[in-house]
Scaffold this active site. Structure first.
Site, PDB file in Angstrom:
ATOM      1  N   TYR A   1       0.620  -1.394   0.076  1.00 43.04           N
ATOM      2  CA  TYR A   1       0.121   0.274  -0.230  1.00 43.04           C
ATOM      3  C   TYR A   1       0.716   1.232   0.146  1.00 43.04           C
ATOM      4  CZ  TYR A   1      -3.505  -3.530   1.731  1.00 43.04           C
ATOM      5  OH  TYR A   1      -4.453  -4.595   1.804  1.00 43.04           O
ATOM      6  N   ARG A   2       0.255   2.539  -0.188  1.00 44.85           N
ATOM      7  CA  ARG A   2       0.878   3.811  -0.164  1.00 44.85           C
ATOM      8  C   ARG A   2       1.207   3.994   1.327  1.00 44.85           C
ATOM      9  NH1 ARG A   2      -2.125   8.279  -3.986  1.00 44.85           N
ATOM     10  NH2 ARG A   2      -3.427   6.960  -5.283  1.00 44.85           N
TER      11      ARG A   2
ATOM     12  N   GLY B   1       1.641   6.618  -8.961  1.00 40.55           N
ATOM     13  CA  GLY B   1       2.625   6.424 -10.185  1.00 40.55           C
ATOM     14  C   GLY B   1       2.594   5.122 -10.422  1.00 40.55           C
ATOM     15  N   HIS B   2       3.175   5.093 -11.765  1.00 40.20           N
ATOM     16  CA  HIS B   2       3.582   3.496 -12.171  1.00 40.20           C
ATOM     17  C   HIS B   2       4.736   3.478 -12.841  1.00 40.20           C
ATOM     18  CE1 HIS B   2      -0.469   1.479 -12.064  1.00 40.20           C
ATOM     19  NE2 HIS B   2      -1.163   2.518 -12.524  1.00 40.20           N
ATOM     20  N   ASP B   3       5.306   2.302 -13.399  1.00 43.77           N
ATOM     21  CA  ASP B   3       6.636   1.898 -13.736  1.00 43.77           C
ATOM     22  C   ASP B   3       7.006   3.024 -14.583  1.00 43.77           C
ATOM     23  OD1 ASP B   3       8.257   0.986 -16.061  1.00 43.77           O
ATOM     24  OD2 ASP B   3       8.278  -0.594 -14.805  1.00 43.77           O
TER      25      ASP B   3
ATOM     26  N   ASN C   1       6.668   6.175 -14.860  1.00 38.60           N
ATOM     27  CA  ASN C   1       6.971   7.523 -13.961  1.00 38.60           C
ATOM     28  C   ASN C   1       8.270   7.036 -13.024  1.00 38.60           C
ATOM     29  OD1 ASN C   1       3.803   7.119 -13.106  1.00 38.60           O
ATOM     30  ND2 ASN C   1       4.373   8.577 -14.789  1.00 38.60           N
ATOM     31  N   TYR C   2       8.289   6.386 -12.495  1.00 41.91           N
ATOM     32  CA  TYR C   2       9.588   5.545 -11.852  1.00 41.91           C
ATOM     33  C   TYR C   2      10.778   5.686 -12.752  1.00 41.91           C
ATOM     34  CZ  TYR C   2       5.544   3.982  -9.044  1.00 41.91           C
ATOM     35  OH  TYR C   2       4.393   3.932  -8.503  1.00 41.91           O
TER      36      TYR C   2
ATOM     37  N   ASP D   1       8.678  -1.615 -12.157  1.00 39.12           N
ATOM     38  CA  ASP D   1       7.894  -2.676 -11.433  1.00 39.12           C
ATOM     39  C   ASP D   1       8.684  -3.993 -11.180  1.00 39.12           C
ATOM     40  OD1 ASP D   1       5.711  -0.989 -11.368  1.00 39.12           O
ATOM     41  OD2 ASP D   1       4.712  -2.307 -12.961  1.00 39.12           O
TER      42      ASP D   1
END
Length: 377
Positions: free
Chosen positions: A84-85, A125-127, A129-130, A156
């Protein structure tokens, strides 16, 4: 029995890297118990590969009884995976302080995109973005074209799931010596940054132009490290970096020394790429395989992931397995004495709830009361 036989992992249901990490731990023999909501999707019906080898327990963590049930389970666990966040587990009453108070040896592994602190910690965010924030995405793609996402493998899976397993195993080793657990902050942005280690070194010695795509040794600029279309419209890959491998490429592809002899003349790479592309297009993929596969050219056909399981090398290595009719990657890495294995395919939603609680010491009357309260399903 895998090397983690005897260890128990509680995996709070999430998507992507956390389930991948749990899958790898299950492959290695750990008992992985996935905690899911009553209205969650049934991973057995979805044929979710990441659910293989895991038990499915439905638990309502919004009820005090559900929280207490999880905390009793934590007392019997070695690892808890939090997908989780930041702050969500604390709000639910199952944060690391509470869990470690119930089980001081617990490894509390927190899987997030941006980490547990910092200005982006609570942002979605998602992959893509990272890897944007670490330079990995900028470096991927053709010159003068937009960056190309490398699926969601770098952020990810490599930067997330693999890093999660790495951290869990290290913490379990340390706990075996100290008798104490700890919290692991696993951030995909950190993992993606680690995967870029080589290019920081290259750039520091002037061996990489970080301002351009398709301008460097490993980004498709070099004619000897790229993919090429064959006569049948299929593709091959070449990675003939070392001089002896490049010499063999020149020999087998019949490349004239006058045109291809100066391998590392970067100014001529575009010209040599164009000429090599014309040579490769004279034969089919199968013909190039017959000529180069298994040699030191550093060659492979470019396969789709549905074709890959049928390649003779993958068949011989048993790189893929079939579980419940679904072809999927086999467990890795390989252990000589305690081999990993896939215990079973995905279980139905909540299929293991009663049996798991009973095995953890819950009385039949307690389980019945939890069922009647809607805490378990």
């Amino acid at each position: 029995m895998g090397p983690l036989n005897g260890f128990t992992v509680i995996e709070l249901a999430g998507i992507g890297p956390a389930p991948m990490g749990g899958m790898m731990l299950a492959d290695m023999g750990a008992e992985v118990i996935r905690i899911e909501r009553a209205n969650a999707a049934d991973l057995k019906q979805l044929k979710d590969v990441s659910a293989r080898g895991k038990k499915s327990v439905v638990l309502n963590l919004k009820q005090p009884e559900g929280v207490e049930t999880l905390l009793r389970m934590v007392e019997n666990a070695d690892v808890l995976i939090d997908p989780y966040r930041p702050g969500v587990c604390e709000k639910l009453g199952i944060g690391p302080d509470v869990c470690l108070a119930r089980n001081p040896r617990l490894v509390f592994a927190r899987m997030t995109g941006w980490g547990q602190d910092g200005p982006l910690a609570r942002a979605a965010g998602h992959d893509i973005n990272y890897i944007s924030l670490t330079g990995a995405l900028f470096a991927t793609g053709r010159r003068d074209e937009k960056p190309v996402p490398p699926l969601n493998l770098v952020g990810d899976m490599g930067g997330g799931g693999m890093l999660l397993v790495n951290g869990v195993l290290a913490a379990l080793l340390e706990a075996a010596n100290s008798g104490k657990g700890q919290v692991i902050d696993v951030a995909m942005v950190d993992g993606a940054a680690q995967l870029m280690w080589m290019f920081h070194g290259f750039e520091a010695v002037g061996a990489w132009d970080a301002t351009q795509r398709e301008s460097n040794l490993l980004d498709g600029a070099a004619h000897f490290y790229d993919t090429y279309e064959c006569a049948d419209g299929r593709y091959i890959s070449l990675g003939s970096i070392e001089p002896q491998f490049y010499a063999l490429l020149m020999q087998l592809a019949d490349l004239p020394d006058a045109e291809f002899g100066n391998q590392h003349d970067a100014a001529r790479w575009p010209e040599m790429t164009e000429k090599l592309a014309a040579v490769i297009k004279e034969k089919t993929q199968a013909e190039w395989c017959e000529l180069m596969e298994g040699t030191d050219v550093c060659f492979a056909p470019v396969l789709s992931f549905t074709e890959a399981p049928s390649h003779p090398a993958n068949v011989a290595r048993k790189t893929y397995v079939e579980v419940d009719g679904v072809t999927q990657p086999a467990p890795a890495p390989r252990f000589s004495r305690t081999p990993s294995s896939v215990a079973h395919g995905p279980h139905g939603l909540g299929e293991d709830t009663v049996a798991t609680l009973a095995a953890m010491g819950f009385a039949e009357s307690e389980i019945q009361a939890l069922r009647e309260a809607g805490t378990i399903g």
